[in-house]
Design a protein around this motif. Structure first.
Motif, PDB file in Angstrom:
ATOM      1  N   THR A 488      -0.964 -13.397   4.997  1.00  0.00           N
ATOM      2  CA  THR A 488       0.991 -12.900   5.624  1.00  0.00           C
ATOM      3  C   THR A 488       1.267 -11.528   4.544  1.00  0.00           C
ATOM      4  O   THR A 488       2.898 -11.213   5.419  1.00  0.00           O
ATOM      5  CB  THR A 488       0.988 -14.411   4.656  1.00  0.00           C
ATOM      6  OG1 THR A 488       1.227 -14.843   3.466  1.00  0.00           O
ATOM      7  CG2 THR A 488       1.159 -15.819   5.965  1.00  0.00           C
ATOM      8  N   LYS A 489       0.782 -11.418   3.881  1.00  0.00           N
ATOM      9  CA  LYS A 489       1.680 -10.313   3.045  1.00  0.00           C
ATOM     10  C   LYS A 489       1.260  -8.806   4.554  1.00  0.00           C
ATOM     11  O   LYS A 489       0.804  -8.503   4.823  1.00  0.00           O
ATOM     12  CB  LYS A 489       1.293  -9.264   1.763  1.00  0.00           C
ATOM     13  CG  LYS A 489       1.878  -8.368   1.510  1.00  0.00           C
ATOM     14  CD  LYS A 489       1.224  -7.383   0.201  1.00  0.00           C
ATOM     15  CE  LYS A 489       1.333  -6.459  -0.641  1.00  0.00           C
ATOM     16  NZ  LYS A 489       0.679  -6.464  -1.634  1.00  0.00           N
ATOM     17  N   PRO A 490       3.014  -8.798   4.972  1.00  0.00           N
ATOM     18  CA  PRO A 490       2.921  -7.403   5.315  1.00  0.00           C
ATOM     19  C   PRO A 490       2.285  -6.251   5.519  1.00  0.00           C
ATOM     20  O   PRO A 490       2.229  -5.991   4.121  1.00  0.00           O
ATOM     21  CB  PRO A 490       3.947  -7.097   5.978  1.00  0.00           C
ATOM     22  CG  PRO A 490       5.013  -7.913   4.840  1.00  0.00           C
ATOM     23  CD  PRO A 490       3.831  -8.801   4.129  1.00  0.00           C
ATOM     24  N   LEU A 491       1.717  -5.242   6.177  1.00  0.00           N
ATOM     25  CA  LEU A 491       1.499  -3.765   5.767  1.00  0.00           C
ATOM     26  C   LEU A 491       2.357  -3.087   6.010  1.00  0.00           C
ATOM     27  O   LEU A 491       3.406  -3.315   6.281  1.00  0.00           O
ATOM     28  CB  LEU A 491       0.334  -3.297   6.724  1.00  0.00           C
ATOM     29  CG  LEU A 491      -0.869  -4.231   7.137  1.00  0.00           C
ATOM     30  CD1 LEU A 491      -1.258  -2.874   8.579  1.00  0.00           C
ATOM     31  CD2 LEU A 491      -1.630  -3.650   5.958  1.00  0.00           C
ATOM     32  N   PRO A 492       2.271  -2.209   5.798  1.00  0.00           N
ATOM     33  CA  PRO A 492       3.334  -0.780   5.002  1.00  0.00           C
ATOM     34  C   PRO A 492       4.111  -0.601   6.744  1.00  0.00           C
ATOM     35  O   PRO A 492       3.900  -0.277   7.531  1.00  0.00           O
ATOM     36  CB  PRO A 492       2.989   0.190   4.106  1.00  0.00           C
ATOM     37  CG  PRO A 492       1.754  -0.611   3.643  1.00  0.00           C
ATOM     38  CD  PRO A 492       1.507  -1.594   4.732  1.00  0.00           C
ATOM     39  N   GLU A 493       5.237   0.539   7.249  1.00  0.00           N
ATOM     40  CA  GLU A 493       5.666   1.139   7.576  1.00  0.00           C
ATOM     41  C   GLU A 493       4.499   1.655   8.695  1.00  0.00           C
ATOM     42  O   GLU A 493       4.965   1.265   9.935  1.00  0.00           O
ATOM     43  CB  GLU A 493       6.807   2.021   7.512  1.00  0.00           C
ATOM     44  CG  GLU A 493       8.301   1.939   6.729  1.00  0.00           C
ATOM     45  CD  GLU A 493       8.892   0.510   7.409  1.00  0.00           C
ATOM     46  OE1 GLU A 493       8.465   0.331   8.645  1.00  0.00           O
ATOM     47  OE2 GLU A 493       9.323   0.197   7.492  1.00  0.00           O
ATOM     48  N   GLY A 495       1.565   0.594   9.612  1.00  0.00           N
ATOM     49  CA  GLY A 495       1.225  -0.555  10.586  1.00  0.00           C
ATOM     50  C   GLY A 495       2.541  -1.848  11.023  1.00  0.00           C
ATOM     51  O   GLY A 495       2.035  -2.500  10.860  1.00  0.00           O
ATOM     52  N   HIS A 496       3.498  -0.645  11.135  1.00  0.00           N
ATOM     53  CA  HIS A 496       4.268  -2.064  12.472  1.00  0.00           C
ATOM     54  C   HIS A 496       4.765  -2.779  11.153  1.00  0.00           C
ATOM     55  O   HIS A 496       5.096  -3.642  11.585  1.00  0.00           O
ATOM     56  CB  HIS A 496       4.304  -2.312  13.428  1.00  0.00           C
ATOM     57  CG  HIS A 496       3.914  -0.028  13.651  1.00  0.00           C
ATOM     58  ND1 HIS A 496       4.360   0.685  14.090  1.00  0.00           N
ATOM     59  CD2 HIS A 496       2.776  -0.063  13.848  1.00  0.00           C
ATOM     60  CE1 HIS A 496       4.068   1.525  14.461  1.00  0.00           C
ATOM     61  NE2 HIS A 496       3.147   1.419  14.867  1.00  0.00           N
ATOM     62  N   LYS A 497       4.683  -3.640   9.345  1.00  0.00           N
ATOM     63  CA  LYS A 497       4.690  -4.842   9.001  1.00  0.00           C
ATOM     64  C   LYS A 497       4.070  -5.782   9.480  1.00  0.00           C
ATOM     65  O   LYS A 497       5.035  -6.597   9.626  1.00  0.00           O
ATOM     66  CB  LYS A 497       6.422  -4.491   9.374  1.00  0.00           C
ATOM     67  CG  LYS A 497       7.081  -3.823   8.604  1.00  0.00           C
ATOM     68  CD  LYS A 497       6.687  -3.832   7.463  1.00  0.00           C
ATOM     69  CE  LYS A 497       7.575  -2.380   5.874  1.00  0.00           C
ATOM     70  NZ  LYS A 497       7.638  -2.813   4.864  1.00  0.00           N
ATOM     71  N   GLN A 498       3.043  -5.520  10.412  1.00  0.00           N
ATOM     72  CA  GLN A 498       2.351  -6.870  11.167  1.00  0.00           C
ATOM     73  C   GLN A 498       0.781  -6.852   9.694  1.00  0.00           C
ATOM     74  O   GLN A 498       1.112  -6.660   8.477  1.00  0.00           O
ATOM     75  CB  GLN A 498       1.414  -6.199  11.805  1.00  0.00           C
ATOM     76  CG  GLN A 498       2.270  -5.616  13.035  1.00  0.00           C
ATOM     77  CD  GLN A 498       1.747  -4.678  14.220  1.00  0.00           C
ATOM     78  OE1 GLN A 498       0.999  -4.891  15.013  1.00  0.00           O
ATOM     79  NE2 GLN A 498       2.532  -4.102  15.638  1.00  0.00           N
ATOM     80  N   GLN A 499       0.495  -8.175   9.845  1.00  0.00           N
ATOM     81  CA  GLN A 499      -0.712  -8.255   9.380  1.00  0.00           C
ATOM     82  C   GLN A 499      -1.628  -7.698   9.174  1.00  0.00           C
ATOM     83  O   GLN A 499      -2.455  -7.291   9.878  1.00  0.00           O
ATOM     84  CB  GLN A 499      -1.105  -9.814   9.611  1.00  0.00           C
ATOM     85  CG  GLN A 499       0.694 -10.983   9.278  1.00  0.00           C
ATOM     86  CD  GLN A 499       0.399 -12.153   9.558  1.00  0.00           C
ATOM     87  OE1 GLN A 499       0.840 -12.714   9.878  1.00  0.00           O
ATOM     88  NE2 GLN A 499      -1.028 -12.648   9.648  1.00  0.00           N
ATOM     89  N   GLU A 500      -2.196  -7.599   7.459  1.00  0.00           N
ATOM     90  CA  GLU A 500      -3.375  -7.095   7.942  1.00  0.00           C
ATOM     91  C   GLU A 500      -4.792  -7.754   8.032  1.00  0.00           C
ATOM     92  O   GLU A 500      -4.394  -8.961   7.700  1.00  0.00           O
ATOM     93  CB  GLU A 500      -3.659  -6.788   5.677  1.00  0.00           C
ATOM     94  CG  GLU A 500      -5.238  -6.149   5.801  1.00  0.00           C
ATOM     95  CD  GLU A 500      -5.281  -6.141   4.157  1.00  0.00           C
ATOM     96  OE1 GLU A 500      -6.492  -5.113   4.195  1.00  0.00           O
ATOM     97  OE2 GLU A 500      -4.796  -6.852   4.343  1.00  0.00           O
ATOM     98  N   ILE A 501      -5.654  -7.202   9.414  1.00  0.00           N
ATOM     99  CA  ILE A 501      -6.696  -8.700   9.089  1.00  0.00           C
ATOM    100  C   ILE A 501      -7.906  -7.704   8.650  1.00  0.00           C
ATOM    101  O   ILE A 501      -8.008  -6.050   8.728  1.00  0.00           O
ATOM    102  CB  ILE A 501      -7.383  -7.912  10.768  1.00  0.00           C
ATOM    103  CG1 ILE A 501      -6.288  -8.481  11.340  1.00  0.00           C
ATOM    104  CG2 ILE A 501      -8.543  -8.615  11.371  1.00  0.00           C
ATOM    105  CD1 ILE A 501      -5.954  -9.613  11.204  1.00  0.00           C
ATOM    106  N   ASN A 502      -8.379  -8.360   7.429  1.00  0.00           N
ATOM    107  CA  ASN A 502      -9.674  -7.691   7.357  1.00  0.00           C
ATOM    108  C   ASN A 502     -11.018  -8.186   7.182  1.00  0.00           C
ATOM    109  O   ASN A 502     -11.176  -9.702   7.387  1.00  0.00           O
ATOM    110  CB  ASN A 502      -9.336  -6.926   5.461  1.00  0.00           C
ATOM    111  CG  ASN A 502      -9.293  -8.021   4.726  1.00  0.00           C
ATOM    112  OD1 ASN A 502      -9.821  -8.619   5.166  1.00  0.00           O
ATOM    113  ND2 ASN A 502      -8.195  -8.155   4.012  1.00  0.00           N
TER     114      ASN A 502
END
Length: 775
Positions: A488-493, A495-502
């Protein structure tokens, strides 16, 4: 020569002139004298009649304080939005999910069923009107009020059964009776009244059982052992913090068994077979029977909740298929190669998403990325969530079902690229792999291996069809064996504040599970969407129970987000803050969950006093000073120590928890602290007469003499025969008068009426309590 009560006895000091004696007092000799003195005073102070009158009066006042004005407010208050809703779901037989076991909620449902309520109202918002929605809310609130009232009575009985004087019984029960937190929590549709009542009953039943230790395996002995186990089961079946009661009773049982193992025990040594019988009986009564009752409440839970409901999403497809009217049964489609699908993360509900933006060359910590196309988690439905599922070999064969464990590729339709993972660190996790996309040419060329993923269905069978909605699966990158994961931690600007997929190297966790939510390439009128009616399936009870347990524990541990009224354990004994339950702007009325500050401070202070007394006694004994007679020390360490153990085991474990905590978590520990107050009142203001020639602590410890003491339980009337109880009554009156003043002063915040002026609110902000309408 006898030692007067209160004098100090020097032991093992050369200058001592204490006489030695070669005889050991008979175990009951000290009691016989007390009984003879008191036989003519059967109706005097502290008699059974006095106790019965005190019990009746305390119980009447308990019902008055808990039921008075229980219909106010006639709106949904605080967590009634949850537990009232759950009662309605039970009555509608609609499946729901909650992190707490079912027993307390089943009691609410029982009350609703008894009054003919059909569960039509779902308690959606705090402040919703009960009157307008025709909800029998008074009946619902009457259940915790009843249990809260009986909790006061049980507190009194605990002290009575423990052999304490009448003032001690009254002061312990009185502090619970006049406590605003106990009152406030038991007047609403909340679980804590059930929890505290079950905890108090477990203490009472164990004391009754322990008093029968000289009559092992008798009918009464078995009765109270099993009732102790039942009370413990009700405790843990209401909330998992009921485990602390098991620790309390379990610790006492271990000490008891250790004493039984002693070959020099006063009642005679037990052989190992007899000890095994004792151990086995306690294991059955306090472990096996409680566990069976615990399972029973879940069986009732499953038997009632047979219809699909809001709890479906927390369970596996196999579980959901046991529920009627389940959307999964109606909407599940077999997924075929070249279908367009949307993939959603089970826990965070984010869609697998991509867009043309690239990862930055460098992250904030200096690490370098691949500068590939971003793959993210997005919470909303969007065409950028569309992925076409392709076979490992692009054979263009249509109509073929995707199977469990098959290798696939995922083509992002909008950007016409293929999902890929490779040995490049993800933005937030240096140990996890980055997910990106590459062109079709690379996907079927130099990067072919890195674009292959295995579809691994949870609990799936070989060659099982891969389906939308019903197949919970993990997407495993084939070369590196990492699982696609998000958080749930959002990506920086960038990444448009979306969620990281890894790519998560830990494949086992349930947080790696995804669902195909829809197949948008299949039209609504397609024959593939035409479904014949399916039968509801069944699962073995234990499989359903294990699955629900795992989900409950996981979600309970996720309750770590902040809350404006959350508090820390160190704040509870001192009552540093409360919780706002309900407000009404027009009338300036509010319910603010707060204990009786005076009562809490007295109880917390005397806990420290108890620790000081025990510490001082231990230091005195180390220095050869025997300040207490054996029976007084025994009560101080065993009976009062048992109450202290209950307080400690219901308080200190909260320091180890990382979840949200609130003041109500201290209520079981507070009840135990009230028991300590009653015990210390007797210790300070009543002196037990010492038996003549009583052996010293060192004599008993060294085994030279046996401890003088009865082989049966003796009452306070016997122990304090002929003594004045005036000091104890005066102390009891002072403590209860102070508690009454605090209770009365904070009543408007507990009962929610009358409304208070700004000045009246300000006067109640003793420790800066965050009350409403203070301006």
């Amino acid at each position: 020569m006898s030692t007067p009560q209160g004098s100090l006895r020097q032991r093992n000091v050369p200058a001592s002139s204490k006489k030695k004696t070669g005889t050991t007092p008979e175990p009951d000799s000290d009691v016989d004298g007390l009984v003879k003195v008191d036989q003519k005073k059967a109706a005097g102070p502290g008699s059974e009649l006095d106790y019965k009158i005190g019990f009746a009066v305390i119980t009447i006042f308990a019902f008055i304080t808990r039921f008075w004005g229980i219909s106010h407010p006639n709106e949904v208050v605080f967590d009634e939005v949850h537990f009232g809703k759950f009662a309605s779901y039970y009555l509608e037989r609609t499946y729901f999910f909650d992190v707490h076991p079912p027993f307390g909620k089943l009691l609410f449902a029982l009350m609703g069923w008894l009054v003919g309520y059909d569960g039509h109202f779902h308690f959606d918002n705090i402040g919703d009107s009960y009157i307008a929605n025709k909800v029998p809310y008074v009946a619902f609130r009457a259940m915790p009020a009843l249990l809260g009232s009986l909790t006061v009575s049980v507190t009194y009985l605990i002290m009575w059964e423990s052999g304490y004087s009448l003032p001690a019984c009254i002061v312990a029960a009185g502090l619970v009776l006049l406590d605003n937190a106990h009152i406030g929590q038991t007047r609403l549709i909340l679980l804590d009244a059930t929890l505290v009542f079950a905890m108090a009953c477990s203490l009472l039943c164990y004391i009754k059982f322990y008093k029968l230790r000289h009559e092992p395996f008798s009918r009464k002995w078995w009765k109270w052992l099993i009732l102790t186990g039942f009370a413990l089961s009700c405790d843990i079946s209401t909330k998992y913090v009921g485990t602390f009661a098991f620790v309390t009773i379990g610790s006492a049982v271990i000490i008891d068994l250790w004493d039984l193992l002693d070959i020099k025990r006063p009642g005679g040594a037990l052989n190992l077979r007899e000890f095994g019988y004792h151990f086995g009986a306690r294991a059955v009564g306090l472990i096996i029977i409680p566990f069976l009752f615990y399972l029973f409440w879940f069986q009732v839970h499953f038997a009632i909740l047979t219809r699909s409901g809001p709890g479906d999403d927390f369970m596996t497809p196999e579980f959901q298929e046991t529920l009627s009217d389940n959307v999964m049964l109606a909407n599940s489609l077999n997924i075929e190669y070249y279908d367009t699908i949307t993939i959603r993360h089970k826990e965070t509900k984010a869609y697998l998403h991509s867009h043309e933006a690239k990862y930055p060359l460098r992250y904030d910590d200096g690490r370098v990325s691949s500068q590939g196309q971003q793959v993210t988690g997005y919470p909303y439905n969007d065409t950028n969530n569309y992925w076409q599922i392709l076979p490992a070999t692009d054979d263009q064969q249509l109509g073929r079902h995707v199977k469990n464990h098959e290798l696939v590729r995922l083509r992002h339709l909008v950007t016409d690229t293929v999902l890929l993972s490779h040995d490049v660190a993800s933005p937030y996790f240096p140990t996890n792999q980055e997910f990106t996309t590459v062109s079709l040419a690379d996907a079927y060329g130099s990067r072919a291996a890195d674009t292959l993923f295995e579809v691994r269905i949870e609990h799936g069978k070989p060659n099982q069809d891969f389906k939308s909605v019903s197949s919970h699966f993990k997407l495993i990158h084939n070369p590196s064996k990492v699982a696609m994961w998000t958080h749930t931690k959002p990506l920086p600007e960038w990444g448009h504040k979306q969620q990281e997929i890894n790519g998560n190297k830990q494949i086992a966790p349930s947080s790696n599970v995804w669902i195909v939510e829809d197949v948008p390439s299949v039209p609504a009128d397609s024959p593939r969407r035409q479904r014949e009616e399916r039968k509801v399936k069944t699962l073995p009870f234990l499989r359903k129970w294990f699955e629900l347990q795992r989900s409950m524990f996981w979600h309970n541990n996720q309750l770590t987000s902040s809350h404006p009224y959350a508090s820390q354990p160190y704040q509870w004994p001192f009552l540093l803050r409360g919780v706002s339950f309900w407000t009404q702007n027009d009338t300036r009325q509010q319910i603010y969950f707060l204990g009786n500050p005076i009562g809490w401070w007295i109880a917390s202070s005397l806990i420290a006093v108890y620790a000081g007394i025990v510490g001082a006694d231990q230091v005195s004994l180390r220095r050869g000073i025997d300040a207490l007679d054996h029976r007084t020390r025994s009560r101080l360490y065993n009976s009062t120590g048992f109450f202290f153990l209950a307080w400690a085991t219901h308080y200190f474990p909260f320091y180890l928890m990382g979840r949200q905590l609130f003041l109500h978590h201290y209520l079981p520990a507070h009840l135990a602290s009230c028991l300590i107050v009653g015990a210390l009142l007797e210790f300070v203001f009543n002196a037990e007469p010492s038996a003549e020639e009583e052996p010293t602590y060192q004599d008993v410890k060294s085994g030279k003499k046996k401890a003088s003491g009865p082989q049966r339980h003796i009452t306070a009337r016997e122990r304090f025969a002929g003594q004045s109880m005036v000091p104890a009554w005066v102390a009891c009156g002072v403590i209860l008068a102070l508690a009454f003043a605090g209770w009365y002063f904070f009543l408007p915040l507990t009962y929610g009426y009358p409304g208070l002026t700004v000045d009246q609110v300000q006067r109640r902000k003793w420790l800066g309590y965050d009350l409403h309408f203070a301006k």
